[in-house]
Design a protein around this motif. Sequence first.
Motif, PDB file in Angstrom:
ATOM      1  N   ILE A  38       0.856  -1.182   0.000  1.00 51.11           N
ATOM      2  CA  ILE A  38       0.000   0.000   0.000  1.00 51.11           C
ATOM      3  C   ILE A  38       0.890   1.229   0.000  1.00 51.11           C
ATOM      4  O   ILE A  38       1.859   1.310   0.761  1.00 51.11           O
ATOM      5  CB  ILE A  38      -0.956  -0.004   1.214  1.00 51.11           C
ATOM      6  N   PHE A  39       0.518   2.195  -0.864  1.00 45.74           N
ATOM      7  CA  PHE A  39       1.285   3.428  -1.014  1.00 45.74           C
ATOM      8  C   PHE A  39       0.369   4.633  -0.822  1.00 45.74           C
ATOM      9  O   PHE A  39      -0.832   4.545  -1.070  1.00 45.74           O
ATOM     10  CB  PHE A  39       1.915   3.496  -2.423  1.00 45.74           C
ATOM     11  N   THR A  40       0.954   5.745  -0.420  1.00 45.56           N
ATOM     12  CA  THR A  40       0.189   6.987  -0.348  1.00 45.56           C
ATOM     13  C   THR A  40      -0.114   7.450  -1.759  1.00 45.56           C
ATOM     14  O   THR A  40       0.428   6.913  -2.733  1.00 45.56           O
ATOM     15  CB  THR A  40       0.982   8.084   0.405  1.00 45.56           C
ATOM     16  N   ASN A  75      -7.211   8.970   4.228  1.00 47.61           N
ATOM     17  CA  ASN A  75      -6.854   9.566   2.935  1.00 47.61           C
ATOM     18  C   ASN A  75      -6.932   8.503   1.840  1.00 47.61           C
ATOM     19  O   ASN A  75      -6.915   7.307   2.115  1.00 47.61           O
ATOM     20  CB  ASN A  75      -5.431  10.131   2.981  1.00 47.61           C
ATOM     21  N   ASP A  76      -6.980   8.965   0.594  1.00 49.58           N
ATOM     22  CA  ASP A  76      -6.929   8.051  -0.540  1.00 49.58           C
ATOM     23  C   ASP A  76      -5.544   7.405  -0.578  1.00 49.58           C
ATOM     24  O   ASP A  76      -4.560   7.979  -0.107  1.00 49.58           O
ATOM     25  CB  ASP A  76      -7.181   8.804  -1.845  1.00 49.58           C
ATOM     26  N   PHE A  77      -5.458   6.204  -1.149  1.00 55.25           N
ATOM     27  CA  PHE A  77      -4.183   5.508  -1.227  1.00 55.25           C
ATOM     28  C   PHE A  77      -4.170   4.615  -2.453  1.00 55.25           C
ATOM     29  O   PHE A  77      -5.169   4.467  -3.146  1.00 55.25           O
ATOM     30  CB  PHE A  77      -3.908   4.700   0.047  1.00 55.25           C
ATOM     31  N   ILE A 132      -0.035  -4.594 -10.224  1.00 59.48           N
ATOM     32  CA  ILE A 132      -1.147  -3.784 -10.737  1.00 59.48           C
ATOM     33  C   ILE A 132      -1.537  -2.804  -9.638  1.00 59.48           C
ATOM     34  O   ILE A 132      -1.768  -3.195  -8.488  1.00 59.48           O
ATOM     35  CB  ILE A 132      -2.354  -4.661 -11.124  1.00 59.48           C
ATOM     36  N   ILE A 133      -1.617  -1.529 -10.006  1.00 56.24           N
ATOM     37  CA  ILE A 133      -1.927  -0.480  -9.025  1.00 56.24           C
ATOM     38  C   ILE A 133      -3.412  -0.145  -9.100  1.00 56.24           C
ATOM     39  O   ILE A 133      -3.955   0.106 -10.182  1.00 56.24           O
ATOM     40  CB  ILE A 133      -1.088   0.786  -9.291  1.00 56.24           C
ATOM     41  N   TYR A 134      -4.042  -0.150  -7.926  1.00 55.33           N
ATOM     42  CA  TYR A 134      -5.451   0.221  -7.804  1.00 55.33           C
ATOM     43  C   TYR A 134      -5.538   1.494  -6.966  1.00 55.33           C
ATOM     44  O   TYR A 134      -4.995   1.546  -5.857  1.00 55.33           O
ATOM     45  CB  TYR A 134      -6.258  -0.889  -7.120  1.00 55.33           C
ATOM     46  N   ASP A 135      -6.184   2.510  -7.528  1.00 57.40           N
ATOM     47  CA  ASP A 135      -6.415   3.738  -6.763  1.00 57.40           C
ATOM     48  C   ASP A 135      -7.637   3.532  -5.881  1.00 57.40           C
ATOM     49  O   ASP A 135      -8.721   3.227  -6.372  1.00 57.40           O
ATOM     50  CB  ASP A 135      -6.644   4.934  -7.702  1.00 57.40           C
ATOM     51  N   VAL A 136      -7.458   3.693  -4.574  1.00 57.50           N
ATOM     52  CA  VAL A 136      -8.535   3.494  -3.620  1.00 57.50           C
ATOM     53  C   VAL A 136      -8.940   4.858  -3.074  1.00 57.50           C
ATOM     54  O   VAL A 136      -8.111   5.575  -2.524  1.00 57.50           O
ATOM     55  CB  VAL A 136      -8.104   2.565  -2.460  1.00 57.50           C
ATOM     56  N   GLN A 137     -10.197   5.184  -3.274  1.00 57.94           N
ATOM     57  CA  GLN A 137     -10.732   6.441  -2.757  1.00 57.94           C
ATOM     58  C   GLN A 137     -11.659   6.110  -1.596  1.00 57.94           C
ATOM     59  O   GLN A 137     -12.662   5.420  -1.779  1.00 57.94           O
ATOM     60  CB  GLN A 137     -11.474   7.207  -3.846  1.00 57.94           C
ATOM     61  N   CYS A 138     -11.280   6.570  -0.437  1.00 53.90           N
ATOM     62  CA  CYS A 138     -12.065   6.273   0.758  1.00 53.90           C
ATOM     63  C   CYS A 138     -13.350   7.087   0.733  1.00 53.90           C
ATOM     64  O   CYS A 138     -13.337   8.266   0.388  1.00 53.90           O
ATOM     65  CB  CYS A 138     -11.277   6.624   2.010  1.00 53.90           C
TER      66      CYS A 138
END
Length: 177
Positions: free
Chosen positions: A24-26, A44-46, A53-59
């Motif tokens: 998990i990355f900022t 925050n989003d992470f 594969i990178i998934y953008d996670v928006q809380c």
Amino acid sequence: MLSTVGSFLQELQNEDKGVKTAAIFTADGSEIPASTLMEILLMNDFKLLINKIIYDVQCPKEARIEAHSEAKTSRLLWAGLALLSLQGGAVAWLTWWVYSWDIMEPVTYFITFANSMVFFAYFIVTRQDYTYSGIKSRQFLHFFHKKSKQQHFDVVQYNKLKEDLAKVSDCKSTPYI
């Protein structure tokens, strides 16, 4: 919520055997340590990296507000514990190193009396017993509503939607006669 990022990633890999690597990355790309609490992560989003594969996670806004409120409530409770520990340490120090029990006995009486007055004042103001779970939930709601107002999050609408969802869930689970 007491789980950490490391335990979340481990559970993810245990649940899905196809996951070989996970991190998990900022939002700006810095890796988040495994010891970070999930409630802090959800503020925050992470970015979630699974098998390259990178998934953008928006809380969701509600989750962010809850996580923020929970963190502030936890800090407040720890501060209370620190103050009570400091008070106990000061009384012990004054009793055994500076003065004697003969001098400190009336002081401890007045400290106890002052604490009782504070607890009674809390009851007068809030009309609730002074219990730690009650204080925690009260402070959580205070911080939650304050942050919701800042973020323009409609708590009334949110609560109505949750009630409607609960009614629908109850209807679905009720067998037909």
